[in-house]
Scaffold this active site. Sequence first.
Site, mmCIF file in Angstrom:
data_model
loop_
_atom_site.group_PDB
_atom_site.id
_atom_site.type_symbol
_atom_site.label_atom_id
_atom_site.label_comp_id
_atom_site.label_asym_id
_atom_site.label_seq_id
_atom_site.Cartn_x
_atom_site.Cartn_y
_atom_site.Cartn_z
ATOM 1 N N ASP A 11 36.680 65.919 29.716
ATOM 2 C CA ASP A 11 36.204 67.044 30.370
ATOM 3 C C ASP A 11 37.013 68.475 30.139
ATOM 4 O O ASP A 11 38.131 68.536 29.817
ATOM 5 C CB ASP A 11 36.034 66.827 31.771
ATOM 6 N N ARG A 24 30.061 77.685 24.246
ATOM 7 C CA ARG A 24 30.468 76.499 24.806
ATOM 8 C C ARG A 24 30.451 75.359 23.527
ATOM 9 O O ARG A 24 31.127 74.478 23.708
ATOM 10 C CB ARG A 24 29.436 75.860 25.777
ATOM 11 N N THR A 57 24.126 60.183 30.870
ATOM 12 C CA THR A 57 22.598 60.220 31.083
ATOM 13 C C THR A 57 22.376 61.522 31.861
ATOM 14 O O THR A 57 21.403 61.921 31.729
ATOM 15 C CB THR A 57 22.260 59.212 31.879
ATOM 16 N N ASN A 59 23.810 64.508 31.242
ATOM 17 C CA ASN A 59 24.136 65.679 30.360
ATOM 18 C C ASN A 59 22.799 66.052 29.650
ATOM 19 O O ASN A 59 22.634 67.136 29.075
ATOM 20 C CB ASN A 59 25.141 64.996 29.192
#
Length: 233
Positions: A11, A24, A57, A59
């Site tokens: 993360d 990002r 799932t 994301n």
Amino acid sequence: MVPKHIAIIMDGNGRWAKERGKIRTAGHQAGAEVLKDIVKAADNLGVKILTVYAFSTENWKRPKIEVDFIMQLLGTYLKKEIPEFNANNVQVRFIGSRNGLPESVLEELDLVLASTAKNTGIILNLAINYGGREEIITATKKIVESVQKGDLKVEDIDEKCFENFLYTADLPAPDLLIRTGGDFRISNFLLWQLAYTEIWTTDTYWPDFTPEILQTAVVEFGKRERRFGGLGN
């Protein structure tokens, strides 16, 4: 004591990029490069299985441009790393749902799985389009189908039986879960398997995660007493 199986929630890619004034996707690119080093480091430490949360799932809810980039990155990473996986005797596996994944990703995934299947070193278990709840529901449906077909009796269903229907059927549960990025949740990751897993977290974002930090987590794990619901020593 070195954990046999480490699971990692990788993360902080987006926040890492934002703090550096980048988009990002730059964080995801950097994170992919870090994974290569961590696989080697885990292998050197004696870890046998490394399960990493690459794409959940949930994301799919992210902006399409970011999801598309991650899918492209996954395909590129899988294809590019095959020679190195084989050179380092890494066996790549996949857990998750194939439904919804782009055909290009599935093709590269199948290629890397086949190309590394006979390797006998560390197992890199890629959780792609994975959700713990989805896995449990899928396993339950398979069990119901087996009962309906007469292949399984209801009275024979126990924890071991249930585990045989999970994506991780032939793997032991993780000994250690590492989460980077400073959050304290498991985010629908390996809900069944993490029942007695030791958890270690760090504020370090995944792109800044190093073999030295991994070793720190392993050393900390070695100091813990695992009681599995008992009284311990």
